[in-house]
Design an enzyme around this catalytic site. Structure first.
Site, short mmCIF file in Angstrom:
data_model
loop_
_atom_site.label_atom_id
_atom_site.label_comp_id
_atom_site.label_asym_id
_atom_site.label_seq_id
_atom_site.Cartn_x
_atom_site.Cartn_y
_atom_site.Cartn_z
N GLU A 22 11.59 -8.61 1.90
CA GLU A 22 11.13 -10.02 1.36
C GLU A 22 9.54 -10.09 1.56
OE1 GLU A 22 11.44 -13.11 4.75
OE2 GLU A 22 12.88 -11.68 5.39
N PRO A 59 -6.31 7.67 16.11
CA PRO A 59 -5.25 7.68 16.48
C PRO A 59 -4.27 6.52 16.55
CG PRO A 59 -6.56 7.99 18.37
CD PRO A 59 -7.52 7.84 16.93
N GLU A 106 5.29 -2.85 -5.36
CA GLU A 106 5.97 -3.55 -4.24
C GLU A 106 5.92 -5.06 -4.18
OE1 GLU A 106 3.56 -2.01 -0.59
OE2 GLU A 106 4.25 0.13 -1.40
N GLU A 118 0.21 0.32 -6.23
CA GLU A 118 1.11 0.13 -5.27
C GLU A 118 1.26 -1.63 -5.10
OE1 GLU A 118 2.79 1.79 -3.19
OE2 GLU A 118 1.69 3.78 -3.83
N GLY A 138 0.79 -1.32 -0.27
CA GLY A 138 -0.08 -0.04 -0.07
C GLY A 138 0.86 1.16 -0.10
#
Length: 156
Positions: A121, A84, A67, A63, A47
């Site tokens: 990895e 939060p 990735e 993404e 992401g």
């Protein structure tokens, strides 16, 4: 990541509101794909930041491919996470308040790789085998995936 980097030049390390698109890839055995992040040494799903005017689903697909080398054939909205628990300070000192739009992908193609350098990895994990060192802003979505809320039936 160009937009966030441009903002960083103007605001320094101050907290930025960051909208992200993430993908929890599930294989046919119910395991999920996680990558070991090169920036903080923690595990997480693929992401990243949504660029201005980018369609969120396209950001998630982009993404995932960048990735992991996987191409999402189909995405399902899993949830939108904020608050939060998703506030994070990167190892370099940059601070963000994340809004993470997370998808689940069960249909994908391609060959796994870590060519962009964000992960060192990648591996699939069963729900009971998730690593302890999960990247802090991803803990809430992964906890929700592992322990979905109980569905209630309303009688009328």
């Amino acid at each position: 990541m160009g937009y966030i980097m441009d903002l960083r030049k103007a605001v320094g390390r101050r907290t930025l509101l960051q909208v992200g698109a993430g993908v929890i890839v599930e294989d046919e055995r119910g395991r999920i794909l996680l990558g070991l992040r090169s920036d903080n040494g923690c595990w997480g799903y693929a992401g990243g930041s949504v660029e201005p005017d980018e369609v969120v689903e396209e950001a998630a697909k982009r993404e995932l491919f960048e990735e992991t080398g996987l191409v999402a054939e189909e995405l399902s909205l899993f949830g939108v996470f904020s608050g939060p628990e998703l506030h994070y300070v990167y190892p370099n000192g940059d601070e963000v308040a994340n809004i993470d739009i997370v998808f689940v992908c069960r249909r994908y193609s391609g060959e796994l790789n870590c060519s962009d350098g964000e992960f060192t990895e990648v591996a699939f994990f069963a729900p009971e085998e998730l690593p302890e060192n999960v990247s802090p802003p991803l803990r809430l979505p992964l906890d929700r995936w592992k322990n979905p809320p109980k569905k209630t039936v309303t009688k009328r």
